[in-house]
Structures are given as structure tokens and as C-alpha cells.
Design an enzyme around this catalytic site. Structure first.
Site, short mmCIF file in Angstrom:
data_model
loop_
_atom_site.label_atom_id
_atom_site.label_comp_id
_atom_site.label_asym_id
_atom_site.label_seq_id
_atom_site.Cartn_x
_atom_site.Cartn_y
_atom_site.Cartn_z
N ARG A 38 50.76 27.15 -24.85
CA ARG A 38 50.09 28.30 -24.24
C ARG A 38 49.53 29.26 -25.29
O ARG A 38 48.47 29.87 -25.11
CB ARG A 38 51.06 29.02 -23.31
N LEU A 63 44.32 35.00 -18.69
CA LEU A 63 45.29 33.96 -18.36
C LEU A 63 46.25 34.50 -17.31
O LEU A 63 46.76 35.62 -17.46
CB LEU A 63 46.09 33.54 -19.60
N SER A 64 46.51 33.73 -16.27
CA SER A 64 47.53 34.12 -15.30
C SER A 64 48.91 33.88 -15.88
O SER A 64 49.07 33.19 -16.90
CB SER A 64 47.35 33.33 -14.00
N ALA A 65 49.92 34.43 -15.23
CA ALA A 65 51.29 34.24 -15.68
C ALA A 65 51.71 32.77 -15.55
O ALA A 65 51.25 32.07 -14.65
CB ALA A 65 52.23 35.12 -14.86
#
Length: 362
Positions: A38, A63-65
């Protein structure tokens, strides 16, 4: 701000925590998450936050969680050979993980509103293909990205097996999103502040399941103020692979089978499995509330009765005493890229070897 799971020291520990909290539940999804770090999708100055279960946004880059992405990946029920459309494809992080599961005969398309984000995604994709050793563990369905508003996709576009939208969908656009889906396909999107899974069971039949309570920034409506005309988004054609590319896929697949057979043969000759390492204590809990930045405000798991009894407990995995080792012995050896080593050992011209390795740098 908060997170569904504890922060990890690295990508693998983040995935361990997501598994422990049951956000990652299947082996395919776990493999995809472990294969792509990530942190590689963060700008250098923000990488310290990469392994926290939080969304990240810098300018148009977003970016989403991790807990959101894991729920999305699980809900999509991905399989090799399917077609996938990512609406609001952003950095390409999700599209690349999906591509690892779709394999060489899948279709992987993304639509992104911002051209600068498209360029960022292409750079990250190129970096992954050229430098990541985990790339050789998979046959990859490389994503293709186009710039445009996902609400203006050309009506003559093909339908897809799987569709994800990474922005809040207004109720009036629900039917439009459904129209992008094949019969038997799955659509995952934030709808009315719920991450929603919709399965198309027939030409006009649907099954709907609410997964998470979320708050995403809404889809940006098309702006026709300049020309007064719609700017249709034309998705990439579904191209047939070349004979040369098919040959590369077949040769790599054969080499992988040989490596696997050799490994099984050695294991049968009395070699023990590598020792498992003792994992740290992890707190398992159901996600109640997460608060994000920039209008991605919160996400909370929609509970089921079976979850209510044991929603918070401390656990520690037990290990046999013989597996207890000194801290200095816990560091695993660097992973070996067996596919690369085998290709380089073949009696082939160097250009052909490099072609089989996708001209990769490592």
C-alpha cells in the site's frame, strides 16, 4: 479520526490485522493485498501513514481506508477471466489488486475524472510491473485507464461482470449504474450512505445487500456549461491477446508448474516446512465507527445478531513451545524469485529471457 483495526508496522502486519478482524476473509483477496504494498501508492512524504486503517487524500489523489477496500474486494467475489470496471479508479491500487485475481484473460478497465491522477496511476502501475517480485507469482490482468466522468459512459459500451464505484452514488443514478452490469454480475457502490452490493439475477431482477454504513464524497455531476454537449466516455475495446503474448503466458505457466513440482519433490524427501513465526497480540473487534478526512466521514459495520455476543476480545495465537525462538531468529530470509531464477537459467537468447520477465528491472 479512527480505524477499524490497529496500524501495522508494514504491509503484511496491516493485512494480518484486517484478517484478524474478519475484513479479509478469503485466500484470493489476502494474496492480492499482500502482493501490492500500500505504501507504494503514497507520495514519499506521507508513507509513514500508509499502514494505518485510514483514508488518505492529497490534492486529487485519494485512497480509501484498507478496511473499505477489503470489504469491496470480498463483496465483488472476483474470479479469473471476469471483466471489471472501476468507476473513479484513482491511483489504480484497487484495480491492480483486482488484476492479480482476474488473470491474463480478464478485462480490467478504469474511468477517472482527473487526468493528473490517471498519470499518477500509470506511473504506479509501471513501477509495480517492473520492480515487484510478487508480480511473478501471478498472471496479471493489466488495468487500462481512461479520463472522463463516469456518468457519461457511452451507451454502446459493453457490460461488465463486476463494477465498483468509488464515490457516493445519488439515488437517481442507481439505474444507470445497474445498466453497466451483465446478468449474473455484481455491482458494489456507496448508495444512500451504505456500501451496497447489488447482484443482477436476471434482465430486470436484482438482489441487494447492505454491507457498511459509509459516507463518501458524492459523484461529480457532468458540467456542460462550456459546450452544452455531453462528452461521452469511450471505454477501451476488449482486445484479443497476440499469439506472442499467449506464448509468454503459456511458457511462464509451464515454468511455474515445474517449480511447484520440484518444490513438492523436495518436500517429499523429508524437508520440513519453514517455521511459522509467533504473532503479536491482536485485539479483535467489530468496526463501530471510523472517521475520515475530506467528507469520507465514517464507516461502521452493519451488525448481524451473530456478531453481538463476541464483538470485543483479546486474543493471542498459541504456538508450540518448540516454535519459540530468540528474537534474532525471527527474521525470515529474503524471498527468492524462483520464476526469475529459472528463466535466467534457461538456454535462451537474452532478449527472449527479458521478454518472458516483462523486461523487469529486478
Amino acid at each position: 479520526m479512527g480505524g477499524a483495526v490497529s496500524a501495522g508496522e508494514d504491509n503484511d502486519e496491516l493485512i494480518d490485522n484486517l484478517k484478524e478482524a474478519q475484513y479479509i476473509r478469503t485466500e484470493l483477496v489476502e494474496q492480492a493485498f499482500r502482493a501490492i504494498d500500500r505504501a507504494d501508492y503514497y507520495l514519499e512524504e506521507f508513507k509513514d501513514n500508509a499502514y494505518k486503517d485510514l483514508a488518505w487524500k492529497h490534492g486529487n489523489i485519494h485512497l480509501s481506508a484498507p478496511c473499505i477496500y477489503s470489504e469491496v474486494m470480498e463483496a465483488l467475489d472476483l474470479q479469473p477471466g471476469l471483466s471489471f470496471l472501476n468507476l473513479g479508479s484513482g491511483t489504480g491500487y484497487l484495480s491492480s489488486m483486482v488484476g492479480l485475481i482476474l488473470g491474463p484473460f480478464g478485462v480490467n478497465h478504469g474511468v477517472e475524472l482527473h487526468s493528473d491522477v490517471i498519470e499518477y496511476a500509470k506511473q504506479k502501475l509501471d513501477f509495480f510491473i517492473k520492480t515487484s517480485d510478487s508480480f511473478d507469482k501471478f498472471e496479471f490482468c493489466e488495468p487500462s485507464f481512461v479520463t472522463g466522468n463516469c456518468l457519461e459512459i457511452s451507451p454502446d459500451c459493453t457490460q461488465y461482470d463486476r463494477v465498483y464505484c468509488g464515490a457516493g452514488v445519488q439515488k437517481e443514478h442507481e439505474d444507470y449504474m445497474k445498466s453497466l452490469l451483465k446478468v449474473g454480475g455484481i455491482l458494489v457502490m456507496p448508495l444512500e450512505e451504505k456500501l451496497t452490493k447489488i447482484t443482477r439475477t436476471g434482465p430486470s431482477a436484482w438482489e441487494t445487500k447492505k454491507i457498511l454504513a459509509v459516507s463518501f464524497a458524492p459523484l461529480i455531476q457532468p458540467n456542460h456549461a462550456d459546450s452544452g454537449k455531453s462528452r461521452l466516455v469511450h471505454l477501451p475495446p476488449v482486445a484479443v491477446r497476440s499469439l506472442q503474448d499467449l506464448a509468454r503466458i503459456a511458457i511462464r505457466g509451464t515454468i511455474k508448474k515445474i517449480i511447484h513440482q520440484e518444490a513438492m519433490s523436495k518436500a517429499g524427501n523429508g524437508l520440513k516446512n519453514p517455521p511459522r513465526f509467533k504473532r503479536r497480540r491482536v485485539r479483535r473487534r467489530r468496526m463501530e465507527t471510523i472517521v475520515f478526512l475530506d467528507k469520507e466521514v465514517f464507516a461502521s459495520r452493519i451488525s448481524s445478531p451473530s456478531e453481538d455476543n463476541n464483538n470485543s476480545e483479546d486474543i493471542e495465537e498459541e504456538r508450540p513451545e518448540e516454535e519459540e525462538t530468540k528474537p534474532s531468529e525471527l527474521k525470515p530470509d529474503p524471498p527468492v524469485n524462483f520464476l526469475r531464477e529459472k528463466v535466467l537459467s534457461l538456454p535462451l537468447p537474452d532478449p527472449l529471457k527479458y521478454y518472458l520477465l516483462y523486461y523487469r528491472e529486478k
